[in-house]
Motif scaffolding. Structure first.
Motif, PDB file in Angstrom:
ATOM      1  N   ILE A  69       0.789  -1.150   0.002  1.00 45.00           N
ATOM      2  CA  ILE A  69      -0.050  -0.107   0.019  1.00 45.00           C
ATOM      3  C   ILE A  69       0.721   1.255  -0.144  1.00 45.00           C
ATOM      4  O   ILE A  69       0.545   2.260  -0.817  1.00 45.00           O
ATOM      5  CB  ILE A  69      -0.930  -0.061   1.450  1.00 45.00           C
TER       6      ILE A  69
ATOM      7  N   ASP B 266      11.797   3.037   5.417  1.00 49.21           N
ATOM      8  CA  ASP B 266      11.413   2.029   5.468  1.00 49.21           C
ATOM      9  C   ASP B 266      12.748   1.186   6.427  1.00 49.21           C
ATOM     10  O   ASP B 266      13.654   1.527   6.143  1.00 49.21           O
ATOM     11  CB  ASP B 266      11.210   1.062   4.258  1.00 49.21           C
ATOM     12  N   LEU B 267      12.225  -0.015   7.068  1.00 49.18           N
ATOM     13  CA  LEU B 267      13.276  -0.820   7.695  1.00 49.18           C
ATOM     14  C   LEU B 267      14.183  -1.224   6.955  1.00 49.18           C
ATOM     15  O   LEU B 267      15.367  -1.520   7.016  1.00 49.18           O
ATOM     16  CB  LEU B 267      12.470  -1.728   8.543  1.00 49.18           C
TER      17      LEU B 267
ATOM     18  N   CYS C  42      14.881   3.459   8.032  1.00 54.14           N
ATOM     19  CA  CYS C  42      14.358   4.095   9.102  1.00 54.14           C
ATOM     20  C   CYS C  42      13.578   2.738   9.787  1.00 54.14           C
ATOM     21  O   CYS C  42      12.521   2.332   9.304  1.00 54.14           O
ATOM     22  CB  CYS C  42      13.304   5.290   8.854  1.00 54.14           C
ATOM     23  N   ASN C  43      13.925   2.840  11.319  1.00 54.82           N
ATOM     24  CA  ASN C  43      13.116   1.683  11.929  1.00 54.82           C
ATOM     25  C   ASN C  43      12.065   2.694  12.869  1.00 54.82           C
ATOM     26  O   ASN C  43      12.659   3.432  13.714  1.00 54.82           O
ATOM     27  CB  ASN C  43      13.948   1.085  13.098  1.00 54.82           C
ATOM     28  N   VAL C  44      10.771   2.688  12.471  1.00 48.88           N
ATOM     29  CA  VAL C  44       9.984   3.390  13.218  1.00 48.88           C
ATOM     30  C   VAL C  44       9.706   3.272  14.797  1.00 48.88           C
ATOM     31  O   VAL C  44       9.299   4.206  15.300  1.00 48.88           O
ATOM     32  CB  VAL C  44       8.519   3.391  12.483  1.00 48.88           C
TER      33      VAL C  44
ATOM     34  N   ASN D 138       2.434   4.685   7.570  1.00 52.72           N
ATOM     35  CA  ASN D 138       1.773   3.594   6.873  1.00 52.72           C
ATOM     36  C   ASN D 138       2.683   2.183   7.391  1.00 52.72           C
ATOM     37  O   ASN D 138       1.861   1.239   7.126  1.00 52.72           O
ATOM     38  CB  ASN D 138       2.143   3.412   5.396  1.00 52.72           C
TER      39      ASN D 138
ATOM     40  N   GLY E 163       3.725  -1.152   8.856  1.00 53.66           N
ATOM     41  CA  GLY E 163       2.934  -2.093   9.923  1.00 53.66           C
ATOM     42  C   GLY E 163       3.417  -3.550   9.645  1.00 53.66           C
ATOM     43  O   GLY E 163       3.973  -3.832   8.668  1.00 53.66           O
TER      44      GLY E 163
ATOM     45  N   MET F  93      -2.233   4.673   9.265  1.00 51.25           N
ATOM     46  CA  MET F  93      -2.936   3.441   8.988  1.00 51.25           C
ATOM     47  C   MET F  93      -3.463   2.688  10.003  1.00 51.25           C
ATOM     48  O   MET F  93      -2.646   2.232  11.037  1.00 51.25           O
ATOM     49  CB  MET F  93      -1.711   2.491   8.331  1.00 51.25           C
TER      50      MET F  93
ATOM     51  N   TYR G  47      -2.756  -7.336  17.322  1.00 53.33           N
ATOM     52  CA  TYR G  47      -2.803  -6.274  16.228  1.00 53.33           C
ATOM     53  C   TYR G  47      -4.084  -5.543  16.164  1.00 53.33           C
ATOM     54  O   TYR G  47      -3.957  -4.374  15.568  1.00 53.33           O
ATOM     55  CB  TYR G  47      -2.709  -7.227  14.706  1.00 53.33           C
TER      56      TYR G  47
ATOM     57  N   LYS H 289      -3.947  -1.561  16.164  1.00 52.43           N
ATOM     58  CA  LYS H 289      -4.576  -0.664  15.117  1.00 52.43           C
ATOM     59  C   LYS H 289      -5.927   0.138  15.682  1.00 52.43           C
ATOM     60  O   LYS H 289      -6.133   1.342  15.429  1.00 52.43           O
ATOM     61  CB  LYS H 289      -5.326  -1.321  13.951  1.00 52.43           C
TER      62      LYS H 289
ATOM     63  N   GLY I  72      -9.814  -2.690   4.623  1.00 56.57           N
ATOM     64  CA  GLY I  72     -10.542  -4.277   4.934  1.00 56.57           C
ATOM     65  C   GLY I  72      -9.307  -5.036   4.374  1.00 56.57           C
ATOM     66  O   GLY I  72      -8.028  -4.727   4.610  1.00 56.57           O
TER      67      GLY I  72
ATOM     68  N   ILE J 232      -6.600  -6.211   1.727  1.00 57.93           N
ATOM     69  CA  ILE J 232      -6.125  -5.593   0.756  1.00 57.93           C
ATOM     70  C   ILE J 232      -4.976  -6.529   0.259  1.00 57.93           C
ATOM     71  O   ILE J 232      -4.352  -6.982   1.115  1.00 57.93           O
ATOM     72  CB  ILE J 232      -5.262  -4.239   0.982  1.00 57.93           C
TER      73      ILE J 232
ATOM     74  N   THR K  30      -1.616  -7.646  -0.486  1.00 53.85           N
ATOM     75  CA  THR K  30      -0.344  -7.095  -0.441  1.00 53.85           C
ATOM     76  C   THR K  30       0.556  -8.305  -0.162  1.00 53.85           C
ATOM     77  O   THR K  30       0.130  -9.497   0.267  1.00 53.85           O
ATOM     78  CB  THR K  30      -0.248  -6.061   0.354  1.00 53.85           C
TER      79      THR K  30
ATOM     80  N   ASN L 103      -0.313 -10.611   2.762  1.00 52.92           N
ATOM     81  CA  ASN L 103      -1.300 -11.643   2.900  1.00 52.92           C
ATOM     82  C   ASN L 103      -1.234 -12.481   1.747  1.00 52.92           C
ATOM     83  O   ASN L 103      -1.756 -13.758   1.656  1.00 52.92           O
ATOM     84  CB  ASN L 103      -2.748 -11.129   3.168  1.00 52.92           C
TER      85      ASN L 103
END
Ligand code: NAD
Length: 248
Positions: A19, A38-39, A60-62, A88, A90, A138, A155, A159, A186, A188, A190, A193
């Protein structure tokens, strides 16, 4: 173009099928300069290069506050300003509630919830000084219906925490001209999954989706575009569902 002259930071956008990257492509096509955090630093650099040379990929590690601050200062040094933040990044973990270990709990809260706070905090002084900014976070349908398809209860909890955090940020940052909103997708399709849902399970899921299809990254990217742009200038603290009617 809806984002002409704007700059955006998007976390978790290294994966070509995710996403975040769909959002990065959409923003770039609408005239924005995009920084992908991003990691996976190499993936972030590759994804940014794919968008064009004016874009930036930063490791970057958030979950690490200092790392968020370092990454944001790198972006500011290069772009000079940041108008938009898309939180975003996750991760999920399909596990039953009775099997969630303390380590599982921490890992899922850290990336999905703590990361939103840290990256937002890193950009706040800059946005507050400019009296402008749009932050979109997100969340997930998992927060609303008590469980997703693949995510565990930890999770869902993380969220749901994002919804509370974003609404509180919207209230506190509104007077500084900063808007904060959330999306609740819902299912998505990617990397999170793909290949992980059995065909019979997919049939069962589709039966519960009035629009009768799974979501695409672009479905969510379009909502992030609306929230990032001036089309949503009077929208803050809002939660926008992108779930095909899976949860009404
Ligand atoms: P994805 O795996 O492609 O994207 C997640 C990205 O986050 C990856 O690029 C990963 O490297 C990055 N990441 C992980 N940990 C990180 C960290 N500590 N610091 C920085 N980056 C990190 O999957 P996606 O489906 O595109 O997920 C994007 C977001 O959408 C996630 O927050 C996910 O929970 C959420 N979401 C997904 C769905 C879905 O069905 N796919 C539904 C609702 C919400």
């Amino acid at each position: 173009m809806l984002l002409a002259g704007k700059t955006a930071v998007i976390s978790g956008a290294a994966g070509a099928r995710g996403i975040g990257f769909a959002t990065a492509k959409t923003f770039a096509a609408q005239g924005a300069r995009v920084a992908i955090l991003d990691l996976d630093g190499a993936g972030a650099a590759k994804a940014a290069a794919e968008l064009g040379k004016e874009h930036l990929g930063v490791a970057c590690n958030v979950t690490d506050k200092a790392d968020c601050e370092r990454a944001v200062s790198e972006v500011l040094k290069s772009f000079g300003q940041v108008d938009i933040l898309i939180n975003n990044a996750g991760i999920t973990q399909p596990v039953k509630v009775w099997d969630i270990s303390p380590q599982d709990w921490d890992r899922i809260q850290d990336v999905n919830l703590r990361g939103v706070l840290y990256l937002s905090q890193a950009l706040m002084p800059h946005m507050q000084a400019r009296k402008a900014g749009s932050i979109a976070c997100m969340s997930s349908v998992s927060a609303q219906r008590g469980g997703g398809i693949l995510g565990g209860a930890h999770y869902s909890a993380a969220k749901a925490g994002v919804l509370g955090l974003a609404k509180a940020m919207a209230r506190e940052l509104g007077p500084d001209g900063i808007r904060v909103n959330c999306v609740t997708p819902g299912l998505i399709v990617t990397d999170i999954n793909i290949g992980k849902i059995a065909p019979e399970k997919e049939k069962e899921i589709l039966a519960g989706i009035p629009l009768n299809r799974l979501g695409r990254p672009q479905d969510v990217a379009n909502i992030f575009l609306f929230l990032a742009s001036d089309l949503s200038a009077y929208t803050t603290g809002a939660v926008i569902d992108v779930n095909g009617g899976m949860h009404i």
